[in-house]
Design an enzyme around this catalytic site. Structure first.
Site, PDB file in Angstrom:
ATOM      1  CG  ASN A 194      -5.529  16.893   2.958  1.00 55.63           C
ATOM      2  OD1 ASN A 194      -5.255  16.298   3.576  1.00 55.63           O
ATOM      3  ND2 ASN A 194      -7.330  17.044   2.614  1.00 55.63           N
ATOM      4  CE  LYS A 201      -4.121   1.873   0.419  1.00 53.64           C
ATOM      5  NZ  LYS A 201      -3.568   2.559  -1.149  1.00 53.64           N
ATOM      6  CE  LYS A 258       2.798   7.096   7.496  1.00 57.23           C
ATOM      7  NZ  LYS A 258       3.009   8.383   6.551  1.00 57.23           N
ATOM      8  CB  SER A 295      -5.832   4.515   2.080  1.00 57.61           C
ATOM      9  OG  SER A 295      -5.912   5.811   0.960  1.00 57.61           O
ATOM     10  CB  THR A 347      -4.076  13.090   6.744  1.00 60.53           C
ATOM     11  OG1 THR A 347      -4.218  11.714   6.367  1.00 60.53           O
ATOM     12  CG2 THR A 347      -2.266  12.524   7.750  1.00 60.53           C
ATOM     13  CE  LYS A 362       5.040   7.291  -1.016  1.00 64.83           C
ATOM     14  NZ  LYS A 362       3.832   8.116  -0.080  1.00 64.83           N
TER      15      LYS A 362
END
Ligand code: NAD
Length: 407
Positions: A216, A64, A88, A347, A184, A100
Site C-alpha cells: 500500500n 489514537k 506521531k 484517520s 500514507t 495501540k
C-alpha cells in the site's frame, strides 16, 4: 523496541531540560489493558488468546492507534508502538493522543468466522474504555476495514447507538474516508517535495528514487513521486526487486502494479531487470524509501548506502547506529514519525467527518492532508535549523515540547 523508544525520549527530554520525573511520567502509559479472549474454534476446541490495548497519552486528545493481530505481538511491543503514536500525532499537530492494541495470534491460521468472532470479542472487552471521545482504534498489521466494521458493529450493539467515529479505517461504504488508502504514500511525497524545495528553493528538483516494499505505502508513494516528475528506478517486495533498464532506468509504475497483481511479485513485462533486495538499498539513487520493514538499514549495510536522502515510510527502518552514521555522512533522513504520518492524519479526517456526519470529496481530503503535512514539515524543518539538530531529533523535540509543556 520499548527500551529504545523510552531511551530516545529520556535522552531528548533531559537535553531539553525536563525533570526526570516529568519524563518518566510521560513515558508510562496512562492506562494498560491486558485481557484474555476465549476463541471457540470450528473444530470444537477453545483457545484462550491474549489481547492488549495501551492508552499511552491523551493530553492532546483521544488516544489514537491501530490494532494488530500477530503471533509475535506482546505487551512490550504494543506499549512501544503506543508511545510512538503519541509522538506521531504530536508531530502532525492533530488533536489526538497515542494508543495501540493487539492480539497475540496468527490470523492466517483462523477461518473467516473465527476471525470475526475474535474481532467482536476484542471489541466487547474494550467497549467501555474506548469511544469517539476516548480512544479510536484503526487497522494495523493483519487487520483491515472488514475487521474494523465487525468491531464497530459489536461496539454499537453494546452501547445501543450509532457511533461511526469510534473506529477509523472503515470501508468508504461503511463510513470510511475517501483518500485513506493513498494517504500514507501521498503524505510521504508531500514531505519529500517540501524537503527538496528547502534544499533547492529556486528549482523544481527531479530526483531518482528506489523504494523497498511495493505494498500500500510503496505503491502510492511511487505513483505520487512519478506525478511530481521524479524517476522511480527500482522497487521491491518480499520476493525480489526490479530496476528499469531504459534510457533513464525509470520503471513504468502502473505497468509494474498490473504485473504484480497478475504474477504476485514486482515485475515489469516490458523492460524490468531483476536485482536483489540488498542491491536495491545500495543503488546510487538520490532518494531511498524503505517502505516495508523495520531495521533494514543497519550497521552491516550503512556504509554501502549511496542515497543522499532517506524517506522513512516504514516504521523504524533505520537502526540508531545506522542513523547516527548516515547523519554524520550528511545523509538527510526524513523520520518515520513525520514521513508516514499521512495515514494517521487521514484517520483523523475520517474521525472528523464521522463526528459531523459530513463526507468530503477525495480532493477535499487530499487538500487537507497536504495542508497538515506541509505545516508539520515546516515546524520540524525550522526547529532543526534553529536548534542545529537532525530531522529525527527535531521531530521528537517538537513532539515532546507539545506533549510535556502544552501552550
Ligand atoms: P503492505 O503489507 O501493504 O506492504 C508491505 C510490502 O513490503 C509488500 O510489498 C511486501 O511484499 C514488502 N516486503 C515484505 N518483506 C520485504 C522484504 N524483506 N524486502 C522487500 N519488501 C518486503 O504494508 P504497508 O501498509 O504498505 O506498510 C508498509 C510499512 O509502512 C510498514 O512498516 C507499516 O508499519 C508502515 N506504515 C504503514 C501505514 C499505512 O497506512 N499502511 C502507515 C504508517 C506506517
Amino acid at each position: 523496541m520499548l527500551e529504545s523508544a523510552q531511551n530516545l525520549i529520556r535522552t531528548i527530554g533531559e537535553r531539553m531540560g525536563y525533570e526526570k520525573s516529568k519524563i518518566e511520567q510521560f513515558i508510562a502509559p496512562e492506562m494498560a489493558f491486558e485481557f484474555s479472549i476465549p476463541l471457540e474454534k470450528e473444530d470444537g476446541t477453545t483457545e484462550v488468546l491474549t489481547g492488549y490495548r495501551i492508552q499511552h497519552n491523551s493530553s492532546r486528545g483521544p488516544y489514537k492507534g491501530g490494532i494488530r493481530f500477530h503471533q509475535d505481538t506482546s505487551r512490550e511491543e504494543v506499549q512501544a508502538l503506543a508511545i510512538l503514536m503519541s509522538i506521531k500525532t504530536a508531530v502532525a499537530n492533530i488533536p489526538m493522543g497515542g494508543g495501540k492494541g493487539g492480539v497475540r495470534v496468527n490470523p492466517k491460521k483462523l477461518t473467516q468466522s473465527e476471525l470475526k468472532q475474535l474481532s467482536k470479542r476484542f471489541a466487547a472487552k474494550l467497549a467501555h474504555v474506548i469511544g469517539e471521545d476516548i480512544d479510536i482504534p484503526a487497522p494495523d498489521v493483519n487487520t483491515n476495514a472488514t475487521i474494523m466494521q465487525w468491531m464497530l458493529e459489536e461496539y454499537e450493539k453494546i452501547h445501543g447507538k450509532k457511533e461511526p467515529a469510534a473506529f477509523t479505517g472503515k470501508s468508504v461504504s461503511n463510513g470510511g474516508s475517501l483518500g485513506r488508502t493513498e494517504a500514507t504514500g501521498y503524505g510521504g511525497v508531500i514531505a519529500l517535495q517540501e524537503l527538496l524545495h528547502k534544499l533547492q528553493p529556486n528549482k523544481q528538483s527531479k530526483v531518482t528514487v528506489a523504494i523497498q516494499g511495493f505494498g500500500n505505502v510503496g505503491y502510492y508513494f511511487a505513483k505520487a513521486a512519478v506525478c511530481e516528475g521524479h524517476t522511480v528506478v527500482a522497487v521491491s517486495d518480499s520476493k525480489g526487486a526490479i530496476t528499469g533498464n531504459g534510457s533513464d532506468n525509470g520503471l513504468d509504475i502502473p505497468l509494474v502494479h498490473e504485473c504484480k497483481k497478475k504474477q504476485g511479485s514486482v515485475c515489469d513485462s516490458t523492460k524490468g531487470k531483476t536485482i536483489s533486495n540488498d542491491d536495491l538499498l545500495e543503488l546510487p539513487v538520490d532518494v531511498l524509501v524503505p517502505a516495508a520493514l523495520e531495521n533494514v538499514i543497519h550497521e552491516k549495510n550503512m556504509e554501502k548506502i549511496q542515497a543522499k536522502i532517506i524517506v522513512e515510510m516504514a516504521n523504524g527502518p533505520t537502526t540508531e547506529a545506522a542513523r547516527q552514521y548516515l547523519i554524520s555522512k550528511g545523509v538527510l533522513i526524513l523520520p518515520d514519525v513525520l514521513a508516514n504520518a499521512g495515514g494517521v492524519i487521514v484517520s483523523y479526517l475520517e474521525w472528523v467527518q464521522g463526528k459531523q456526519g459530513i463526507w468530503w470529496t477525495q480532493a477535499d481530503v487530499i487538500n487537507r492532508l497536504n495542508e497538515i503535512m506541509r505545516a508539520s514539515f515546516e515546524d520540524i524543518w525550522s526547529h532543526s535549523k534553529k536548534q542545529s539538530v537532525d530531522l529525527t531529533t527535531a521531530a521528537f523535540e517538537v513532539a515532546i515540547q507539545r506533549l510535556l509543556s502544552p501552550k
